[in-house]
Design a protein around this motif. Structure first.
Motif, PDB file in Angstrom:
ATOM      1  N   ALA A   1       0.837  -1.201   0.000  1.00  0.00           N
ATOM      2  CA  ALA A   1       0.000   0.000   0.000  1.00  0.00           C
ATOM      3  C   ALA A   1       0.873   1.253   0.000  1.00  0.00           C
ATOM      4  N   PRO A   2       0.572   2.226  -0.894  1.00  0.00           N
ATOM      5  CA  PRO A   2       1.318   3.487  -0.866  1.00  0.00           C
ATOM      6  C   PRO A   2       0.995   4.278   0.391  1.00  0.00           C
ATOM      7  N   LEU A   3       1.970   5.048   0.850  1.00  0.00           N
ATOM      8  CA  LEU A   3       1.759   5.870   2.036  1.00  0.00           C
ATOM      9  C   LEU A   3       0.943   7.105   1.671  1.00  0.00           C
ATOM     10  N   ALA A   4      -0.063   7.393   2.453  1.00  0.00           N
ATOM     11  CA  ALA A   4      -0.829   8.612   2.232  1.00  0.00           C
ATOM     12  C   ALA A   4       0.033   9.836   2.527  1.00  0.00           C
ATOM     13  N   ASP A   5       0.827   9.742   3.585  1.00  0.00           N
ATOM     14  CA  ASP A   5       1.743  10.818   3.970  1.00  0.00           C
ATOM     15  C   ASP A   5       3.010  10.179   4.531  1.00  0.00           C
ATOM     16  N   PRO A   6       4.143  10.814   4.325  1.00  0.00           N
ATOM     17  CA  PRO A   6       5.372  10.272   4.930  1.00  0.00           C
ATOM     18  C   PRO A   6       5.242  10.220   6.447  1.00  0.00           C
ATOM     19  N   LEU A   7       5.850   9.186   7.043  1.00  0.00           N
ATOM     20  CA  LEU A   7       5.830   9.090   8.502  1.00  0.00           C
ATOM     21  C   LEU A   7       6.771  10.128   9.097  1.00  0.00           C
ATOM     22  N   PRO A   8       6.433  10.648  10.252  1.00  0.00           N
ATOM     23  CA  PRO A   8       7.344  11.605  10.898  1.00  0.00           C
ATOM     24  C   PRO A   8       8.656  10.908  11.243  1.00  0.00           C
ATOM     25  N   PRO A   9       9.777  11.602  11.106  1.00  0.00           N
ATOM     26  CA  PRO A   9      11.073  10.980  11.408  1.00  0.00           C
ATOM     27  C   PRO A   9      11.204  10.663  12.895  1.00  0.00           C
ATOM     28  N   LEU A  10      12.002   9.630  13.166  1.00  0.00           N
ATOM     29  CA  LEU A  10      12.261   9.229  14.545  1.00  0.00           C
ATOM     30  C   LEU A  10      13.762   9.190  14.792  1.00  0.00           C
ATOM     31  N   ASP A  11      14.160   9.556  15.998  1.00  0.00           N
ATOM     32  CA  ASP A  11      15.528   9.291  16.445  1.00  0.00           C
ATOM     33  C   ASP A  11      15.532   7.854  16.955  1.00  0.00           C
TER      34      ASP A  11
END
Length: 597
Positions: free
Chosen positions: A200-210
């Protein structure tokens, strides 16, 4: 444009299949998130046997990451993929990944996962299912490759499993799995990726994580009050014994163990089921390491007044074998975190041992804390030379002892790591003087894990200057032989010596045992056991996969030249297999505990 089969050398000289350049403007997909998470965790390799259930994830590794960190290692069987990851962990103490195809691939991999579980090694296994959403399944094939609770296949012998339903949940699942598998006590974990989520394509990029904030190091605190209590007991002892069990491959941890034994003047017993943790030719070492305690080790345990068990595998069994009871008169100090993994499915927790003092902490950390409170004693005497052993086989046959000494002589001063040994191995003929001299057994006691574990360990040792050597029985080798192709394809140098007695000989002895108990002909023990008529050409089996094949060697006079040629092939970056036709038989220490009744 470069051809898709071009190779790019990495820093170790290993080939990497280079993907074609990725067109610009590609959307991100759920499986891209999983691949990016593995890279953020610095997973170097992912061993796999491909399958449609994780085709999205496979694409992400190739076309999103470029097949670099992790680099894919193609295997011919899922059991080999997990075994390679297991062997890598045995050397490095760190997990690499393995990918298996759906429920069918996971079923293939179960033995290797069980081995890693019993060996308490970190392995990150990624699988797939589905699509979970039934209307998205292809007729027939997707249905039989979907299970409602796939993790149930391995849940009794994994530390944790999950089946995330979204890309965000998948990222968290991989982070948690990595965190748990490398936290003591270590064990494999399994993350099952829904095919629909992967593609499934992402609707929105995931927020970055440290990422580092979500996989913190977890060190069990060492209770200093209990350490002081243990030291007081050991100092007051007249005949202390240390059972040195599971320990890291680190040189500092090795030095701490030696310092502890010398400061306490304690006898030390080690175990062939686990990797080298103490110099076996040290004056304080009791007997040779073995799967079951040899006579000298058993006598030391029986005579002890205080026993310090450092994460020993099967403490109750060792006490019963040496003392005739699981509750000896000696005071027992048990240091372990292993109880945190015990469950009701597997009996790998062994019998319940006594503990007059139980310290729930990592063995290496407790040893370091003890050494910090003890004065250093003078070092032990120099290591003795190996004993000379004359050939013991029938005319025209080779004993395993003869083979062992010939191999040691051929290796000479080279640093070598034993990655596996056969049941017939006599450790008295091969002293361990470094934590990488021997990495331990397969863990689960099955057959077929040796070759794959050896390839994974050899991968971890590549570039170290050590010669990786695996000594396998013929049955073990034949069940896992196709992993040689992976070693050859990815330029993983390895020497495999096959102790070939043309039989599942362990079971011959069991059949003889039963026949004697029932007053039946022992001469029939070979039926259904012998690998003969026709005999399998192991050298040609190796050659068919690109390795160098030597043998069969049937005369001891041929051993020296054959081993030198095989070692030269490995030093040149190759994979060599030597088929040595050995006389059936085990070292007495190996036989002692193998049979019941």
């Amino acid at each position: 444009m470069a051809d898709a089969q071009d190779h790019l050398a990495d820093r170790s000289g290993a080939p990497i299949e280079r993907p074609l350049p990725l067109p610009s403007g590609n959307a991100l997909f759920g499986s891209d998130v999983v691949a990016e998470t593995l890279r953020a965790l610095e997973i170097p390799y992912i061993a796999l046997n491909p399958g449609a259930s994780y085709r999205g994830f496979h694409d992400s590794l190739v076309n999103h990451l470029g097949n670099v960190q992790p680099q894919m290692l193609l295997c011919l069987h899922e059991e080999s993929a997990v075994a390679i990851a297991h062997g890598y962990a045995k050397v490095t103490g760190r997990p690499m990944a393995a990918a298996v195809h759906s429920n069918v691939g996971l079923m293939h991999a179960t033995m290797a996962i069980f081995n890693a579980w019993c060996d308490r090694m970190p392995v990150l296994v990624l699988g797939a299912t589905g699509p979970v959403d039934a209307p998205k399944r292809r007729p027939w094939i997707d249905w039989i490759h979907t299970a409602r609770d796939q993790g149930a296949l391995v849940r009794p012998y994994t530390k944790w499993d999950d089946q995330p339903a979204s890309a965000e949940a998948a990222r968290e699942a991989v982070l948690r799995a990595f965190w748990l598998t490398r936290s003591s006590p270590m064990a494999p974990v399994y993350v099952n990726l829904d095919a629909g989520m992967q593609e499934a394509p992402l609707a929105d990029p995931l927020p970055p994580l440290d990422i580092s904030r979500f996989v913190p190091d977890v060190a069990a605190g060492v209770p200093l009050e209990q350490v002081a209590q243990a030291l007081a007991m050991l100092r007051a002892a007249k005949q202390p014994v240390i059972l040195m069990g599971r320990g890291s491959r680190g040189e500092q941890a090795w030095a701490d163990r030696v310092a502890l034994a010398e400061a306490l003047r304690a006898r030390v017993v080690t175990d062939l089921k686990i990797g080298a943790v103490f110099p076996t030719d040290h004056p304080l070492h009791a007997g040779a390491p073995a799967t079951f305690p040899v006579q000298e080790a058993a006598q030391a345990i029986a005579a002890a007044d205080v026993i310090l068990s450092l994460d020993w595998v099967d403490l109750a069994g060792a006490l019963k074998a040496a003392c005739g009871t699981v509750a000896p008169a000696a005071k027992v100090i048990n240091v372990s975190l292993d109880h945190q993994l015990h469950n009701g499915w597997s009996m790998d927790h062994q019998a319940l041992p006594p503990a007059d003092l139980f310290i729930a902490a990592g063995a290496d950390a407790v040893v370091a804390a003890m050494v910090a409170q003890l004065p250093r004693s003078p070092g032990g005497s120099g290591a003795p030379s190996p004993p000379a052993v004359a050939p013991t086989g029938e005319p025209g046959s080779i004993s395993v002892a003869e083979m062992t000494l010939a191999l040691r002589q051929a290796l000479g001063a080279r640093a070598a790591s034993l990655l596996h040994v056969s049941l017939s191995w006599n450790a008295a003929l091969w002293p361990f003087r470094h934590p990488l001299d021997y990495i331990g057994s397969d863990g689960g006691g099955g057959i077929g894990g040796g070759p794959g574990i050896a390839v994974g360990a050899a991968l971890a040792l590549r570039g170290s200057g050590r010669i990786p050597v695996a000594v396998c029985g013929d049955g073990d080798f034949l069940m896992g032989a196709t992993v040689l192709w992976t070693a050859v394809h990815y330029n993983i140098p390895l020497l495999v010596v096959v102790c070939n007695n043309r039989s599942f000989f362990n079971d011959e002895l069991h059949q003889e045992r039963v026949a004697r108990m029932r007053n039946r002909p022992v001469e029939n023990r070979w039926i259904g056991q012998r690998i003969a008529d026709p005999e399998i050409d192991l050298a040609r089996l190796a050659q068919a996969q690109g390795a160098m094949g030597f043998g069969p060697v049937t005369d001891g006079a041929e051993l020296a030249t054959t081993f030198l040629n095989a070692i030269a092939a490995v030093e040149g970056g190759g994979v060599a297999v030597v088929d040595v036709r050995v006389a059936p038989g085990y070292a007495p220490a190996a036989v002692a505990g193998l049979f019941r009744g």
